[in-house]
Design an enzyme around this catalytic site. Sequence first.
Site, PDB file in Angstrom:
ATOM      1  N   CYS A  87     -26.334  -8.985   1.857  1.00 33.98           N
ATOM      2  CA  CYS A  87     -26.023  -8.347   3.144  1.00 33.98           C
ATOM      3  C   CYS A  87     -25.647  -6.879   2.900  1.00 33.98           C
ATOM      4  CB  CYS A  87     -24.860  -9.071   3.817  1.00 33.98           C
ATOM      5  SG  CYS A  87     -24.242  -8.207   5.262  1.00 33.98           S
TER       6      CYS A  87
ATOM      7  N   GLU B 145      23.434   2.708  11.551  1.00 32.75           N
ATOM      8  CA  GLU B 145      22.374   3.415  10.813  1.00 32.75           C
ATOM      9  C   GLU B 145      21.025   2.952  11.329  1.00 32.75           C
ATOM     10  OE1 GLU B 145      22.853   2.616   6.561  1.00 32.75           O
ATOM     11  OE2 GLU B 145      24.981   2.373   6.950  1.00 32.75           O
TER      12      GLU B 145
ATOM     13  N   ASP C 235      11.905   1.149   8.050  1.00 30.71           N
ATOM     14  CA  ASP C 235      10.925   0.089   7.802  1.00 30.71           C
ATOM     15  C   ASP C 235      10.106   0.388   6.547  1.00 30.71           C
ATOM     16  OD1 ASP C 235       9.602  -2.224   8.193  1.00 30.71           O
ATOM     17  OD2 ASP C 235       8.458  -1.578   9.944  1.00 30.71           O
TER      18      ASP C 235
ATOM     19  N   CYS D 193     -20.510 -14.100   6.329  1.00 28.88           N
ATOM     20  CA  CYS D 193     -21.945 -13.957   6.157  1.00 28.88           C
ATOM     21  C   CYS D 193     -22.235 -14.397   4.722  1.00 28.88           C
ATOM     22  CB  CYS D 193     -22.341 -12.497   6.343  1.00 28.88           C
ATOM     23  SG  CYS D 193     -23.975 -12.145   5.720  1.00 28.88           S
TER      24      CYS D 193
ATOM     25  N   TYR E  20      21.426   3.789   1.296  1.00 32.72           N
ATOM     26  CA  TYR E  20      22.288   3.240   2.349  1.00 32.72           C
ATOM     27  C   TYR E  20      23.438   2.392   1.827  1.00 32.72           C
ATOM     28  CZ  TYR E  20      19.031  -0.760   2.059  1.00 32.72           C
ATOM     29  OH  TYR E  20      18.253  -1.798   1.633  1.00 32.72           O
TER      30      TYR E  20
END
Length: 678
Positions: free
Chosen positions: A443, A120, A124, A438, A237
């Site tokens: 920022c 099989e 993933d 930073c 499965y």
Amino acid sequence: MIFVMKAAKHNIQDEIESLREEIRHHEYRYYVLDDPEISDAEFDRLMNQLKKLEAEQPELITADSPTQRVGGKPREGFVKVPHSIPMLSLDNAYSEEELRAWERRVHELSGREDIEYVCELKLDGMSLALRYEGGKLVRGITRGDGNVGEDVTANVRTVRSIPLGISKDKLKKAGLPSDFEVRGEMLMPIASFKRMNDEREKHGLSLFANPRNATAGTVRQLEPSITAQRRLDYFAYMLVAGGKNLFDQHWQALNALENSGFKVNPRRTLATNFDELWKFIGEWEEKRESLPYEIDGVVIKVNSTALHRQLGFTGKAPRWAIAYKYAARAGITQIENIHVQVGRTGKLTPVAELKPVPIGGTTVSRATLHNMDEIERLGVKIGDWVEVERGGDVIPKVTRVLDDKDHPRGRKSFEMPERCPVCGGHVVRAEGEADHRCVNQKCPAKLRETILHFASRGVMNIDGMGDALVAQLTDKGMVKDVADIYKLTKGKLLSLERMGDKSAENVLKEIENSKKLALERVIYGLGIRFVGERTAQFLAEHFGNMQDLVKASEEELQQVEEVGPRIAKSIVEFFAEPKNRELVDELRAAGLTLKGKKKERGTKLSSKTFVLTGTLANYSRDEAKKMIEDAGGKVTGSVSKKTDYVVAGTDAGSKLDKAKELGVKVIDEKGMEELVKP
Ligand code: IVH
């Protein structure tokens, strides 16, 4: 008259049931077989008809109706559920030699030469167990630690290729009982993954690195309606039937699952010798790019279930199966430059700009170098030839520097800039940390990312506040922190480019609506380091309001589920900054919901102290600790006269001896379960 009403109702019930059957059939054609018989519009028409009938007769709604996939309200967390039998993983083989060694061992241990294998694809995603009782889906459970998983049923129900109910007739024909469990892989098809990440990018949200992470994040979403939008898929499965062996062959079990309506991967085959195994592996390695989802190898299983019992298990994996893992897809190219990206937390990430190179079907022109430690570990320089690996990841990574006559070394070393490339602020690397950051709180890169995060769908859900608007608001200084969002007026918005009357009104409406959102969203929206969606949820449940969270000590914070010293420290540091406390006050003044519902802890075990020792069969240490704490008890590390109970699992050591010595009451897992019961 009564008779007439009954008859009418009966007819409606029949009509509802036949509509449901029809819809189930079309869901199966579309989501399982990928072969629809009717158009989307026709499907919607059937669904609307069913919804209408069910709205007229709400008492006829059943949990397995196709209208009941999204069960409305968000949950508060996931309940832990023990698995019926452990969910194991597989041993891996990375080469032909290793696979041959496994095959030899199967022959040796079984004493047989004629072994049949099922091949099989190794999908993933994440493994997931589905329990059916009376043919109806009752639970979806994540793998967790293999023994105990999390109940994610509400999310699982939204996946259209998973049947909510299977008729007795179908089960009988397939040879399945009405109570059984299916194990399989939940995954996000590549197209859905790309679509979702595009959408997230548009809303300024952080991107998922690969479909596997996206699947896990989606399955563990607290709002099933979000899971429903993200189009997951599920392939069965394995069949588990309460210790009974229903089929002599795994192959038959797969066919039975397929015949009862599950999606079983059609790319499977039977092999009777090594060459046939190897051929299947080679074929799919070549064709893997053509698949609509990611695979990372092939799973080989002995077909005979009698042999499964004979071969048994080693530690965590069965001897009757193995995963052959494909090598990562990689390519060789040259680094033209390295630039630095600044994220919401101020983290600077070095990114290699590459000479474009095709790897596994896509052209790669950027690769992450993670941080300075990684650059030093690789010894990478600008101009180097490098190997770049691509998993299912969005940003590939540099894995190795080449150094031979065809691939001469680069000359220019990369240095992390001392000043932030966005704002010119100081860049520091805290002791013991790999990352440079930073430190300028103001920022613009950080500010922009913080505002985008706050406004995003999963947080304060301010639709319309995307990249373009946020860039203007921050550049023009109209929004300097998240509280400023609530000070925007129509006049201010109209002074921006591409902002008409209607859009300005819509944005303001969205902002107003966001004030009603739950406390956990605001906590998540503040952008405290290490505080993600899930932690925010636990914090909201524990404290029930923002004031108590702001004042909490590190110790107190560590009482909260899943909050360890690192997160606790980060939260305390965040609220120690007067500006951040002011920010919370401003949000309160703007009318945001800074109160939630405190999840009450039990009081049954209050003032009782427990010590855990040895291994428990059904719970990890953390789970047992949580159960005791939820019932109001306290768990400490060492046994003393003050200890009320020692919970002893198998292999309990010196703590058990000490308990006996001091005469402390010793209980087992069952005893603990009894005590924590409300
Ligand atoms: S069988 C005891 N079959 O691979 C047998 N697993 O490391 C358990 N997987 O956790 C697994 N495709 O999530 C099996 N066709 C397949 C699979 C598969 C993917 C994953 C599964 C498991 C991991 C094994």
